[in-house]
Design a protein around this motif. Structure first.
Motif, PDB file in Angstrom:
ATOM      1  N   ALA A  88       0.823  -1.210   0.000  1.00 36.28           N
ATOM      2  CA  ALA A  88       0.000   0.000   0.000  1.00 36.28           C
ATOM      3  C   ALA A  88       0.857   1.260   0.000  1.00 36.28           C
ATOM      4  O   ALA A  88       0.408   2.321  -0.445  1.00 36.28           O
ATOM      5  CB  ALA A  88      -0.928  -0.006   1.210  1.00 36.28           C
ATOM      6  N   GLY A  89       2.094   1.147   0.471  1.00 35.64           N
ATOM      7  CA  GLY A  89       2.976   2.300   0.541  1.00 35.64           C
ATOM      8  C   GLY A  89       3.888   2.456  -0.653  1.00 35.64           C
ATOM      9  O   GLY A  89       4.778   3.323  -0.656  1.00 35.64           O
ATOM     10  N   GLY A  90       3.702   1.639  -1.693  1.00 33.45           N
ATOM     11  CA  GLY A  90       4.557   1.713  -2.874  1.00 33.45           C
ATOM     12  C   GLY A  90       5.092   0.357  -3.261  1.00 33.45           C
ATOM     13  O   GLY A  90       4.758  -0.669  -2.659  1.00 33.45           O
ATOM     14  N   ALA A  91       5.958   0.339  -4.252  1.00 30.95           N
ATOM     15  CA  ALA A  91       6.524  -0.910  -4.766  1.00 30.95           C
ATOM     16  C   ALA A  91       8.019  -0.761  -4.957  1.00 30.95           C
ATOM     17  O   ALA A  91       8.529   0.321  -5.257  1.00 30.95           O
ATOM     18  CB  ALA A  91       5.866  -1.293  -6.092  1.00 30.95           C
ATOM     19  N   VAL A  92       8.730  -1.874  -4.774  1.00 29.27           N
ATOM     20  CA  VAL A  92      10.166  -1.923  -5.021  1.00 29.27           C
ATOM     21  C   VAL A  92      10.488  -3.167  -5.823  1.00 29.27           C
ATOM     22  O   VAL A  92       9.747  -4.160  -5.806  1.00 29.27           O
ATOM     23  CB  VAL A  92      11.002  -1.933  -3.710  1.00 29.27           C
ATOM     24  N   SER A  93      11.591  -3.105  -6.552  1.00 28.36           N
ATOM     25  CA  SER A  93      12.078  -4.267  -7.289  1.00 28.36           C
ATOM     26  C   SER A  93      13.511  -4.555  -6.887  1.00 28.36           C
ATOM     27  O   SER A  93      14.278  -3.650  -6.545  1.00 28.36           O
ATOM     28  CB  SER A  93      12.010  -4.020  -8.805  1.00 28.36           C
ATOM     29  N   GLY A  94      13.864  -5.843  -6.937  1.00 27.73           N
ATOM     30  CA  GLY A  94      15.208  -6.253  -6.589  1.00 27.73           C
ATOM     31  C   GLY A  94      15.524  -7.614  -7.168  1.00 27.73           C
ATOM     32  O   GLY A  94      14.828  -8.101  -8.059  1.00 27.73           O
ATOM     33  N   ILE A  95      16.574  -8.225  -6.645  1.00 30.79           N
ATOM     34  CA  ILE A  95      17.042  -9.516  -7.128  1.00 30.79           C
ATOM     35  C   ILE A  95      17.082 -10.493  -5.961  1.00 30.79           C
ATOM     36  O   ILE A  95      17.648 -10.199  -4.903  1.00 30.79           O
ATOM     37  CB  ILE A  95      18.454  -9.391  -7.745  1.00 30.79           C
ATOM     38  N   LEU A  96      16.467 -11.663  -6.150  1.00 31.30           N
ATOM     39  CA  LEU A  96      16.615 -12.774  -5.214  1.00 31.30           C
ATOM     40  C   LEU A  96      17.784 -13.629  -5.672  1.00 31.30           C
ATOM     41  O   LEU A  96      17.816 -14.062  -6.834  1.00 31.30           O
ATOM     42  CB  LEU A  96      15.349 -13.635  -5.195  1.00 31.30           C
TER      43      LEU A  96
END
Length: 267
Positions: free
Chosen positions: A256-264
């Motif tokens: 609800a506060g935004g989105a992030v992207s990364g690498i697993l």
């Protein structure tokens, strides 16, 4: 959502633009369920990176896919082999939505969407033309594979204000890079399930995790749980016997506060 039509049945959705003067943006190409075009803005930077957008307009009730749709669907791809002085292209993706159709769960967009594209020029001091063959799925109750070859000349109208605004808006709409305070960390395996902890500010209501399969990995829809004030996702996974070389698997965490992207990391 029904299975894809055979590709041969979608021949009417395949287009080729060639000949004539090229602009820095391709014309809109009408396809069943929407239209597509390719836009660039400005000139390449000193490292030869040229920014653009794959602009996808969807008719009401139609959808398209994220980088990994899930059990069914066609992820967007771009082939720049007919380009001149362009040696690579990579797509970025806004945060997707989770869709359920009674049989499949998949990740994508139910609204018009711009996918940022970064073109890599071989020599940024020389002219370039982009010949990009786009392949993607657009679906209502039946999904249509769409193939469109779009041509443009980024030097034809550099710094066009409308194109600059579109590219800037698309890039601004991407998830932020994950951080230790907003992202996920691997907890471990429970049988064939990968367990990760999601760390983010605010409520867990509506939080969702999307992991893109690659290099022999496959995932089902993550299951969210909360324990001791922490949020976890358990992800049914198929994985190779030996983790491959490389950075890992793309993920997007939506809250609800935004989105992030990364690498697993590969596991």
């Amino acid at each position: 959502m029904k299975m894809l039509r055979p590709l041969a049945a979608s021949a009417a959705a395949s287009f080729l633009l060639c000949g004539g003067a090229l602009a820095s943006s391709s014309p809109w190409i009408e396809v069943e369920g929407g239209s597509v075009r390719l836009v660039t803005s400005g000139r390449p930077d000193a490292e030869g990176r040229l920014q653009g957008v794959l602009d996808i307009k969807l008719s009401p009730g139609w959808k398209t896919y994220w980088r990994d749709p899930g059990a069914a669907g066609v992820p967007p791809t771009i082939d720049i082999s007919t380009s001149r002085n362009v040696v690579g292209a990579s797509l970025d993706f806004p945060a997707p939505e989770r869709h359920h159709d009674g049989t499949f769960s998949w990740a994508g967009y139910s609204r018009p969407v711009g996918l940022p594209v970064t073109f890599q020029l071989d020599d940024p001091t020389l002219p370039a033309t982009v010949g990009a063959t786009i392949f993607l799925g657009i679906c209502e109750t039946i999904c249509v594979p769409v193939k469109a070859t779009l041509a443009l000349d980024p030097d034809a109208d550099p710094d066009n204000p409308d194109d600059v605004a579109l590219v800037s808006s698309a890039r601004a709409g991407l998830p932020a890079p994950a951080t230790p305070d907003f992202g996920v960390r691997v907890v471990g395996m429970e049988g064939k399930n990968l367990v990760v902890e999601a760390i983010f500010p605010g409520s867990a209501d509506g939080a969702d995790l999307f992991v893109a399969a690659d290099n022999g990995y496959a995932f089902e829809e993550p299951k969210k749980s909360e324990r001791d004030g922490r949020t976890y996702f358990t992800i049914p996974a198929v994985r190779p016997d030996t983790p491959p070389e490389g950075d890992g698997l793309h993920y997007t965490l939506v809250t609800a506060g935004g989105a992030v992207s990364g690498i697993l990391p590969y596991f």
